[in-house]
Design a protein around this motif. Structure first.
Motif, PDB file in Angstrom:
ATOM      1  N   UNK A 187      12.999  21.416 -47.926  1.00 55.65           N
ATOM      2  CA  UNK A 187      13.791  21.267 -46.704  1.00 55.65           C
ATOM      3  C   UNK A 187      14.675  22.469 -46.407  1.00 55.65           C
ATOM      4  N   UNK A 188      14.742  23.415 -47.313  1.00 54.56           N
ATOM      5  CA  UNK A 188      15.609  24.588 -47.156  1.00 54.56           C
ATOM      6  C   UNK A 188      14.841  25.698 -46.453  1.00 54.56           C
ATOM      7  N   UNK A 189      14.628  25.516 -45.170  1.00 50.08           N
ATOM      8  CA  UNK A 189      13.816  26.465 -44.393  1.00 50.08           C
ATOM      9  C   UNK A 189      14.455  27.846 -44.295  1.00 50.08           C
ATOM     10  N   UNK A 190      15.773  27.916 -44.402  1.00 50.64           N
ATOM     11  CA  UNK A 190      16.463  29.203 -44.336  1.00 50.64           C
ATOM     12  C   UNK A 190      16.615  29.874 -45.690  1.00 50.64           C
ATOM     13  N   UNK A 191      16.023  29.304 -46.707  1.00 54.07           N
ATOM     14  CA  UNK A 191      16.122  29.791 -48.102  1.00 54.07           C
ATOM     15  C   UNK A 191      17.551  30.168 -48.466  1.00 54.07           C
ATOM     16  N   UNK A 192      18.455  29.248 -48.207  1.00 51.54           N
ATOM     17  CA  UNK A 192      19.870  29.442 -48.537  1.00 51.54           C
ATOM     18  C   UNK A 192      20.144  29.170 -50.005  1.00 51.54           C
ATOM     19  N   UNK A 193      19.278  28.397 -50.656  1.00 55.42           N
ATOM     20  CA  UNK A 193      19.504  27.966 -52.035  1.00 55.42           C
ATOM     21  C   UNK A 193      18.806  28.918 -53.012  1.00 55.42           C
ATOM     22  N   UNK A 194      19.549  29.296 -54.053  1.00 56.87           N
ATOM     23  CA  UNK A 194      18.945  30.017 -55.171  1.00 56.87           C
ATOM     24  C   UNK A 194      18.732  28.997 -56.278  1.00 56.87           C
ATOM     25  N   UNK A 195      17.490  28.883 -56.742  1.00 55.02           N
ATOM     26  CA  UNK A 195      17.142  27.917 -57.783  1.00 55.02           C
ATOM     27  C   UNK A 195      17.209  28.611 -59.135  1.00 55.02           C
ATOM     28  N   UNK A 196      17.958  28.003 -60.062  1.00 56.10           N
ATOM     29  CA  UNK A 196      18.082  28.507 -61.427  1.00 56.10           C
ATOM     30  C   UNK A 196      17.475  27.460 -62.354  1.00 56.10           C
ATOM     31  N   UNK A 197      16.457  27.868 -63.100  1.00 54.05           N
ATOM     32  CA  UNK A 197      15.793  26.970 -64.045  1.00 54.05           C
ATOM     33  C   UNK A 197      16.248  27.320 -65.459  1.00 54.05           C
ATOM     34  N   UNK A 198      16.694  26.327 -66.187  1.00 54.82           N
ATOM     35  CA  UNK A 198      17.123  26.494 -67.564  1.00 54.82           C
ATOM     36  C   UNK A 198      15.924  26.851 -68.435  1.00 54.82           C
ATOM     37  N   UNK A 199      16.039  27.912 -69.214  1.00 51.53           N
ATOM     38  CA  UNK A 199      14.933  28.343 -70.078  1.00 51.53           C
ATOM     39  C   UNK A 199      14.535  27.240 -71.059  1.00 51.53           C
ATOM     40  N   UNK A 200      15.495  26.433 -71.515  1.00 47.96           N
ATOM     41  CA  UNK A 200      15.159  25.339 -72.446  1.00 47.96           C
ATOM     42  C   UNK A 200      14.271  24.305 -71.762  1.00 47.96           C
ATOM     43  N   UNK A 201      14.556  24.010 -70.509  1.00 48.06           N
ATOM     44  CA  UNK A 201      13.713  23.076 -69.757  1.00 48.06           C
ATOM     45  C   UNK A 201      12.320  23.654 -69.573  1.00 48.06           C
ATOM     46  N   UNK A 202      12.265  24.939 -69.262  1.00 47.68           N
ATOM     47  CA  UNK A 202      10.980  25.582 -68.979  1.00 47.68           C
ATOM     48  C   UNK A 202      10.126  25.796 -70.229  1.00 47.68           C
ATOM     49  N   UNK A 203      10.668  25.493 -71.391  1.00 44.92           N
ATOM     50  CA  UNK A 203       9.874  25.545 -72.622  1.00 44.92           C
ATOM     51  C   UNK A 203       8.909  24.358 -72.693  1.00 44.92           C
ATOM     52  N   UNK A 204       9.145  23.337 -71.875  1.00 45.01           N
ATOM     53  CA  UNK A 204       8.281  22.146 -71.837  1.00 45.01           C
ATOM     54  C   UNK A 204       7.154  22.375 -70.837  1.00 45.01           C
ATOM     55  N   UNK A 205       5.984  21.885 -71.146  1.00 45.66           N
ATOM     56  CA  UNK A 205       4.838  22.040 -70.240  1.00 45.66           C
ATOM     57  C   UNK A 205       4.872  21.051 -69.088  1.00 45.66           C
ATOM     58  N   UNK A 206       5.467  19.874 -69.317  1.00 42.39           N
ATOM     59  CA  UNK A 206       5.477  18.804 -68.322  1.00 42.39           C
ATOM     60  C   UNK A 206       6.925  18.450 -67.993  1.00 42.39           C
ATOM     61  N   UNK A 207       7.223  18.403 -66.684  1.00 41.45           N
ATOM     62  CA  UNK A 207       8.585  18.163 -66.214  1.00 41.45           C
ATOM     63  C   UNK A 207       8.615  16.985 -65.243  1.00 41.45           C
ATOM     64  N   UNK A 208       9.799  16.390 -65.087  1.00 43.09           N
ATOM     65  CA  UNK A 208       9.956  15.225 -64.220  1.00 43.09           C
ATOM     66  C   UNK A 208      11.152  15.381 -63.294  1.00 43.09           C
ATOM     67  N   UNK A 209      10.934  15.031 -62.027  1.00 45.25           N
ATOM     68  CA  UNK A 209      11.990  15.117 -61.021  1.00 45.25           C
ATOM     69  C   UNK A 209      11.818  14.004 -59.998  1.00 45.25           C
ATOM     70  N   UNK A 210      12.913  13.656 -59.318  1.00 45.45           N
ATOM     71  CA  UNK A 210      12.815  12.713 -58.212  1.00 45.45           C
ATOM     72  C   UNK A 210      12.073  13.388 -57.050  1.00 45.45           C
ATOM     73  N   UNK A 211      11.184  12.649 -56.389  1.00 47.92           N
ATOM     74  CA  UNK A 211      10.458  13.195 -55.228  1.00 47.92           C
ATOM     75  C   UNK A 211      11.241  12.987 -53.921  1.00 47.92           C
ATOM     76  N   UNK A 212      12.470  13.520 -53.885  1.00 47.24           N
ATOM     77  CA  UNK A 212      13.393  13.456 -52.744  1.00 47.24           C
ATOM     78  C   UNK A 212      14.111  12.115 -52.619  1.00 47.24           C
ATOM     79  N   UNK A 213      13.734  11.154 -53.428  1.00 48.13           N
ATOM     80  CA  UNK A 213      14.398   9.847 -53.475  1.00 48.13           C
ATOM     81  C   UNK A 213      14.576   9.460 -54.933  1.00 48.13           C
TER      82      UNK A 213
END
Length: 170
Positions: free
Chosen positions: A108-134
């Motif tokens: 939804x951030x069409x103006x690319x106002x947000x900078x996304x920072x991913x934790x390296x510890x999280x990215x050590x996992x192959x499979x991740x889980x997040x809410x799908x906007x709800x």
């Protein structure tokens, strides 16, 4: 009008990204989501919607139990000092409400106002889980597919070792 869960899942499918989504009661905290452990495989996250003193917007995505030193975070991500962003700003930019914060919100951030920072510890996992906007569902996605999704929305993620508060360990 912000993207819906169905819009998001269709966008991911159009990118050739396979996901699996599980419906569940509304979850508002990490503690509540931990009750689903064992039912949904993969790493689970906490997502911090932040704003710095220069009005830049940040979305920090970390492993759910990672302690983060917010007083030193700005040093790691290259920002001015950060604080939590207002719910109204979150809804305006990511199209989600508190309790539903997710990296998928950058669709939804069409103006690319947000900078996304991913934790390296999280990215050590192959499979991740997040809410799908709800917060009434959880979507499982591959680590590399998350990065591909972020790039497809114009958000090049920063992957960083996030600072932990003094006296704690990650």
């Amino acid at each position: 009008m912000p993207a819906s869960r169905d819009d998001l899942l269709r966008f991911l499918a159009d990118l050739g990204i396979e996901t699996e989504t599980v419906d569940h009661p509304a979850l508002f905290t990490v503690e509540q989501s931990q009750e689903l452990r064992g039912e949904i495989a993969g790493a689970h996250s906490k997502n911090l919607f932040l704003k710095d003193k220069k009005d830049r917007i940040w979305l920090v995505v970390a492993e759910e139990e990672t302690p983060i030193d917010l007083k030193r975070l700005h040093e790691t991500i290259g920002s001015a000092r950060v604080s939590f962003g207002r719910a109204e700003l979150m809804e305006e930019v990511l199209g989600v409400s508190p309790g539903s914060v997710t990296p998928f919100g950058v669709i939804n951030d069409k103006g690319t106002r947000v900078t996304v920072v991913l934790d390296a510890r999280l990215m050590a996992h192959e499979v991740l889980n997040f809410h799908p906007l709800v917060n009434t569902a959880t979507t499982t996605i591959g680590r590399d597919d998350l990065v591909r999704f972020l790039r497809a929305t114009g958000h090049e993620p920063l992957i960083r070792d996030l600072p932990v508060p003094p006296g704690t360990s990650a």
